[in-house]
Design a protein around this motif. Structure first.
Motif, PDB file in Angstrom:
ATOM      1  N   ILE A   1       0.862  -1.187   0.000  1.00  0.00           N
ATOM      2  CA  ILE A   1       0.000   0.000   0.000  1.00  0.00           C
ATOM      3  C   ILE A   1       0.895   1.232   0.000  1.00  0.00           C
ATOM      4  CG2 ILE A   1      -1.758   1.312   1.241  1.00  0.00           C
ATOM      5  CD1 ILE A   1      -2.603  -1.367   2.543  1.00  0.00           C
ATOM      6  N   LEU A   2       0.742   2.072  -1.001  1.00  0.00           N
ATOM      7  CA  LEU A   2       1.545   3.283  -1.130  1.00  0.00           C
ATOM      8  C   LEU A   2       0.679   4.491  -0.794  1.00  0.00           C
ATOM      9  CD1 LEU A   2       4.275   4.542  -2.010  1.00  0.00           C
ATOM     10  CD2 LEU A   2       3.334   4.680  -4.329  1.00  0.00           C
ATOM     11  N   THR A   3       0.954   5.118   0.329  1.00  0.00           N
ATOM     12  CA  THR A   3       0.134   6.232   0.773  1.00  0.00           C
ATOM     13  C   THR A   3       0.957   7.133   1.685  1.00  0.00           C
ATOM     14  OG1 THR A   3      -2.018   6.804   1.751  1.00  0.00           O
ATOM     15  CG2 THR A   3      -0.791   4.993   2.788  1.00  0.00           C
ATOM     16  N   PHE A   4       0.296   8.102   2.344  1.00  0.00           N
ATOM     17  CA  PHE A   4       0.972   9.010   3.272  1.00  0.00           C
ATOM     18  C   PHE A   4       0.731   8.503   4.697  1.00  0.00           C
ATOM     19  CE2 PHE A   4      -0.143  12.719   0.181  1.00  0.00           C
ATOM     20  CZ  PHE A   4       0.748  12.217  -0.752  1.00  0.00           C
ATOM     21  N   HIS A   5       1.440   7.505   5.121  1.00  0.00           N
ATOM     22  CA  HIS A   5       1.142   6.864   6.404  1.00  0.00           C
ATOM     23  C   HIS A   5       1.937   7.427   7.571  1.00  0.00           C
ATOM     24  CE1 HIS A   5       4.640   4.751   4.782  1.00  0.00           C
ATOM     25  NE2 HIS A   5       4.934   4.380   6.012  1.00  0.00           N
ATOM     26  N   ARG A   6       2.899   8.329   7.309  1.00  0.00           N
ATOM     27  CA  ARG A   6       3.703   8.885   8.396  1.00  0.00           C
ATOM     28  C   ARG A   6       3.447  10.378   8.632  1.00  0.00           C
ATOM     29  NH1 ARG A   6       7.620   6.496  11.193  1.00  0.00           N
ATOM     30  NH2 ARG A   6       8.167   4.340  10.682  1.00  0.00           N
ATOM     31  N   CYS A   7       2.343  10.884   8.145  1.00  0.00           N
ATOM     32  CA  CYS A   7       1.998  12.276   8.429  1.00  0.00           C
ATOM     33  C   CYS A   7       1.543  12.415   9.883  1.00  0.00           C
ATOM     34  CB  CYS A   7       0.878  12.751   7.509  1.00  0.00           C
ATOM     35  SG  CYS A   7       1.343  12.861   5.774  1.00  0.00           S
ATOM     36  N   ILE A   8       1.880  13.544  10.509  1.00  0.00           N
ATOM     37  CA  ILE A   8       1.402  13.831  11.862  1.00  0.00           C
ATOM     38  C   ILE A   8       0.002  14.420  11.707  1.00  0.00           C
ATOM     39  CG2 ILE A   8       1.940  14.898  14.073  1.00  0.00           C
ATOM     40  CD1 ILE A   8       4.073  12.948  13.048  1.00  0.00           C
ATOM     41  N   ASN A   9      -0.902  13.557  11.339  1.00  0.00           N
ATOM     42  CA  ASN A   9      -2.269  13.955  10.998  1.00  0.00           C
ATOM     43  C   ASN A   9      -3.175  12.762  11.268  1.00  0.00           C
ATOM     44  OD1 ASN A   9      -4.502  13.827   8.769  1.00  0.00           O
ATOM     45  ND2 ASN A   9      -4.003  15.995   8.942  1.00  0.00           N
ATOM     46  N   TYR A  10      -4.215  12.990  12.053  1.00  0.00           N
ATOM     47  CA  TYR A  10      -5.080  11.877  12.456  1.00  0.00           C
ATOM     48  C   TYR A  10      -5.695  11.172  11.254  1.00  0.00           C
ATOM     49  CZ  TYR A  10      -4.756  14.348  16.932  1.00  0.00           C
ATOM     50  OH  TYR A  10      -4.290  14.972  18.053  1.00  0.00           O
ATOM     51  N   GLY A  11      -6.167  11.933  10.284  1.00  0.00           N
ATOM     52  CA  GLY A  11      -6.805  11.331   9.123  1.00  0.00           C
ATOM     53  C   GLY A  11      -5.850  10.495   8.306  1.00  0.00           C
TER      54      GLY A  11
ATOM     55  N   ALA B   1       4.871  16.270  22.295  1.00  0.00           N
ATOM     56  CA  ALA B   1       4.270  15.069  22.882  1.00  0.00           C
ATOM     57  C   ALA B   1       3.320  14.397  21.895  1.00  0.00           C
ATOM     58  CB  ALA B   1       3.532  15.438  24.172  1.00  0.00           C
ATOM     59  N   LYS B   2       2.598  15.204  21.146  1.00  0.00           N
ATOM     60  CA  LYS B   2       1.708  14.668  20.112  1.00  0.00           C
ATOM     61  C   LYS B   2       2.514  13.909  19.056  1.00  0.00           C
ATOM     62  CE  LYS B   2      -1.333  16.433  16.412  1.00  0.00           C
ATOM     63  NZ  LYS B   2      -1.902  17.678  15.823  1.00  0.00           N
ATOM     64  N   ILE B   3       3.631  14.477  18.617  1.00  0.00           N
ATOM     65  CA  ILE B   3       4.482  13.815  17.619  1.00  0.00           C
ATOM     66  C   ILE B   3       4.986  12.480  18.151  1.00  0.00           C
ATOM     67  CG2 ILE B   3       6.676  13.980  16.382  1.00  0.00           C
ATOM     68  CD1 ILE B   3       6.198  17.025  16.219  1.00  0.00           C
ATOM     69  N   ARG B   4       5.421  12.448  19.405  1.00  0.00           N
ATOM     70  CA  ARG B   4       5.926  11.198  19.989  1.00  0.00           C
ATOM     71  C   ARG B   4       4.834  10.124  20.024  1.00  0.00           C
ATOM     72  NH1 ARG B   4       8.792  14.892  23.361  1.00  0.00           N
ATOM     73  NH2 ARG B   4       7.148  14.789  24.954  1.00  0.00           N
ATOM     74  N   LYS B   5       3.614  10.521  20.305  1.00  0.00           N
ATOM     75  CA  LYS B   5       2.504   9.554  20.306  1.00  0.00           C
ATOM     76  C   LYS B   5       2.271   9.002  18.897  1.00  0.00           C
ATOM     77  CE  LYS B   5       0.137  11.474  24.337  1.00  0.00           C
ATOM     78  NZ  LYS B   5      -1.061  12.207  24.841  1.00  0.00           N
ATOM     79  N   PHE B   6       2.394   9.859  17.899  1.00  0.00           N
ATOM     80  CA  PHE B   6       2.275   9.385  16.522  1.00  0.00           C
ATOM     81  C   PHE B   6       3.377   8.394  16.198  1.00  0.00           C
ATOM     82  CE2 PHE B   6      -0.903  12.585  15.673  1.00  0.00           C
ATOM     83  CZ  PHE B   6      -1.591  12.099  14.571  1.00  0.00           C
ATOM     84  N   PHE B   7       4.608   8.681  16.632  1.00  0.00           N
ATOM     85  CA  PHE B   7       5.718   7.764  16.363  1.00  0.00           C
ATOM     86  C   PHE B   7       5.429   6.386  16.964  1.00  0.00           C
ATOM     87  CE2 PHE B   7       9.200  11.263  15.961  1.00  0.00           C
ATOM     88  CZ  PHE B   7       8.689  11.594  14.723  1.00  0.00           C
ATOM     89  N   ARG B   8       4.872   6.351  18.164  1.00  0.00           N
ATOM     90  CA  ARG B   8       4.543   5.061  18.786  1.00  0.00           C
ATOM     91  C   ARG B   8       3.468   4.338  17.985  1.00  0.00           C
ATOM     92  NH1 ARG B   8       5.458   8.043  23.670  1.00  0.00           N
ATOM     93  NH2 ARG B   8       3.233   8.508  23.933  1.00  0.00           N
ATOM     94  N   SER B   9       2.505   5.083  17.488  1.00  0.00           N
ATOM     95  CA  SER B   9       1.451   4.460  16.674  1.00  0.00           C
ATOM     96  C   SER B   9       2.007   3.967  15.338  1.00  0.00           C
ATOM     97  CB  SER B   9       0.308   5.454  16.433  1.00  0.00           C
ATOM     98  OG  SER B   9      -0.347   5.781  17.641  1.00  0.00           O
TER      99      SER B   9
ATOM    100  N   ASP C   1      -2.082  17.540  22.668  1.00  0.00           N
ATOM    101  CA  ASP C   1      -1.145  16.423  22.572  1.00  0.00           C
ATOM    102  C   ASP C   1      -1.822  15.063  22.424  1.00  0.00           C
ATOM    103  OD1 ASP C   1      -2.190  16.445  25.129  1.00  0.00           O
ATOM    104  OD2 ASP C   1      -0.315  15.861  26.112  1.00  0.00           O
ATOM    105  N   ALA C   2      -3.043  15.033  21.935  1.00  0.00           N
ATOM    106  CA  ALA C   2      -3.754  13.762  21.741  1.00  0.00           C
ATOM    107  C   ALA C   2      -3.102  12.940  20.636  1.00  0.00           C
ATOM    108  CB  ALA C   2      -5.217  14.022  21.402  1.00  0.00           C
ATOM    109  N   GLY C   3      -2.996  11.629  20.848  1.00  0.00           N
ATOM    110  CA  GLY C   3      -2.486  10.722  19.830  1.00  0.00           C
ATOM    111  C   GLY C   3      -3.597  10.212  18.931  1.00  0.00           C
ATOM    112  N   PRO C   4      -3.262   9.401  17.930  1.00  0.00           N
ATOM    113  CA  PRO C   4      -4.286   8.902  16.990  1.00  0.00           C
ATOM    114  C   PRO C   4      -5.396   8.101  17.661  1.00  0.00           C
ATOM    115  CG  PRO C   4      -2.091   8.547  16.101  1.00  0.00           C
ATOM    116  CD  PRO C   4      -1.902   8.993  17.516  1.00  0.00           C
ATOM    117  N   GLU C   5      -5.046   7.235  18.606  1.00  0.00           N
ATOM    118  CA  GLU C   5      -6.073   6.448  19.286  1.00  0.00           C
ATOM    119  C   GLU C   5      -6.919   7.341  20.186  1.00  0.00           C
ATOM    120  OE1 GLU C   5      -2.883   5.570  19.065  1.00  0.00           O
ATOM    121  OE2 GLU C   5      -3.071   3.875  17.678  1.00  0.00           O
ATOM    122  N   ASP C   6      -6.288   8.347  20.816  1.00  0.00           N
ATOM    123  CA  ASP C   6      -7.036   9.327  21.608  1.00  0.00           C
ATOM    124  C   ASP C   6      -8.085  10.018  20.745  1.00  0.00           C
ATOM    125  OD1 ASP C   6      -5.377   8.902  23.878  1.00  0.00           O
ATOM    126  OD2 ASP C   6      -3.939  10.403  23.163  1.00  0.00           O
ATOM    127  N   PHE C   7      -7.673  10.401  19.552  1.00  0.00           N
ATOM    128  CA  PHE C   7      -8.577  11.111  18.650  1.00  0.00           C
ATOM    129  C   PHE C   7      -9.806  10.268  18.325  1.00  0.00           C
ATOM    130  CE2 PHE C   7      -9.963  11.817  14.236  1.00  0.00           C
ATOM    131  CZ  PHE C   7     -10.336  13.148  14.299  1.00  0.00           C
TER     132      PHE C   7
END
Length: 353
Positions: free
Chosen positions: A6-16, A72-80, A252-258
């Motif tokens: 799958i080729l997409t934008f999967h590492r953007c710091i963006n919930y969507g 902190a938000k960026i770090r949560k994205f990195f973990r996800s 600082d909400a992460g993707p799962e928080d959102f």
């Protein structure tokens, strides 16, 4: 089933962006497909992405007290990101270094938007240099790119795709006008595979807050929503970005928080595409407003599912705001989404063969 990349934008710091990538990968897995997200890497893209994540409200400056929250938000994205099904990494500028795949799915997200500030102009998203037997698209979009803008020499590259699907009417029109093809109109992966988003959703009643998702809202919308919420005693809670007109900030909400936050909200106010999508997934009343960059996506989504009246304008009256935010979504919207899920599933089943 083939091995699918799958080729997409999967590492953007963006919930969507995160959730559309995850939903497509896990959704294909639920169909029995071995799928991984192609781990393209670029130091240039990373620098641009992280700068934007720390200063999302440009040209307005980020308040100094918000920098630790955005970090902190960026770090949560990195973990996800680390939990996603990823391929071996390869340079974005050198797709020949990637592994071999029977099939590559390009999309979802703005993979064909040549105006994207850091991904725009990479030919790999138009199928160039991919090591695979076949290429298809799923819910791809040209985003804010107009049909006459900068597509000379680019649109023809899409002819190597064996199947093309898009997620909005604007992109459908571009494919038809430029290539003379009729692409399939399909749902964004978050709407197509809602079980991936709602898996951790609680079963309790909605909380008494109004979710605010986005930034740079027009003043007239801020005033209209704030008056409506204050009259009913609902606090406005902004997630992911600072909105001074909201009562509370959860930067600082992460993707799962959102995902949980939207699922538990009373209603949603947004100017982001996936703010509308997550409202629809969770069957939440929502009000949205168009912006220059996202107007095509939001306008076409609401038209596609029959939710045009959820787009607010400066002429929207207080009684209309109440009708939109104070009532459940009409059943016709759910029926339309169900129909589109069937057609999207039929497209995927055919394209994956």
């Amino acid at each position: 089933m083939p091995k699918v990349g799958i080729l997409t934008f999967h590492r953007c710091i963006n919930y969507g962006s995160y959730w559309q990538a995850r939903c497509l990968a896990e959704g294909l897995a639920s169909m029995g497909v071995e799928a991984v997200l192609l781990e393209h890497m670029s130091s240039r893209v990373n620098r641009a992405e992280w700068r934007c994540a720390l200063q999302p409200l440009l040209p307005a400056a980020t308040p100094m007290e918000d920098y630790p929250l955005y970090k902190a938000k960026i770090r949560k994205f990195f973990r996800s990101f680390a939990s996603l099904p990823l391929s071996s990494p390869f340079p974005l500028e050198n797709p020949a270094a990637m592994g071999d795949y029977s099939l590559i799915v390009v999309g979802s997200d703005e993979v064909w938007n040549l105006r994207h500030p850091w991904y725009g102009g990479y030919p790999v998203f138009y199928g160039e240099g991919l090591r695979c037997g076949r290429i298809v698209s799923y819910a791809a979009t040209f985003g804010s790119l107009t049909s006459s803008e900068r597509l000379q020499g680019w649109a023809e590259k899409l002819r190597k795709f064996s199947h093309i699907s898009v997620r909005d009417l604007h992109s459908e029109r571009i494919i038809r006008e430029r290539l003379g093809l009729e692409p399939e109109l399909v749902l964004d992966p978050c709407l197509q595979f809602p079980q991936m988003v709602t898996a951790s959703r609680g079963d309790g009643e909605a909380a008494s807050y109004i979710a605010v998702y986005g930034h740079s809202f027009p003043t007239w919308l801020q005033d209209a929503v704030r008056r409506w919420a204050e009259d009913r005693g609902y606090p406005l809670v902004s997630i992911g970005y600072r909105n001074e007109w909201a009562n509370e900030q959860w930067i600082d909400a992460g993707p799962e928080d959102f995902a949980r936050f939207i699922s538990e909200a009373k209603a949603v106010v947004t100017n982001f595409f996936h703010g509308c999508v997550f409202s629809l997934v969770n069957e939440k009343p929502f009000a949205c407003v168009l912006s220059d960059y996202r107007s095509n996506k939001i306008r076409d989504l609401t038209q596609l599912v029959g939710a045009e009246h959820h787009v607010l304008t400066e002429d929207t009256t207080p009684s209309q705001v109440e009708a939109i935010l104070g009532n459940p979504l009409p059943m016709d919207i759910a029926r339309r989404i169900s129909f589109l899920r069937d057609t999207s599933n039929a497209y995927l089943s055919h394209a994956l063969q």
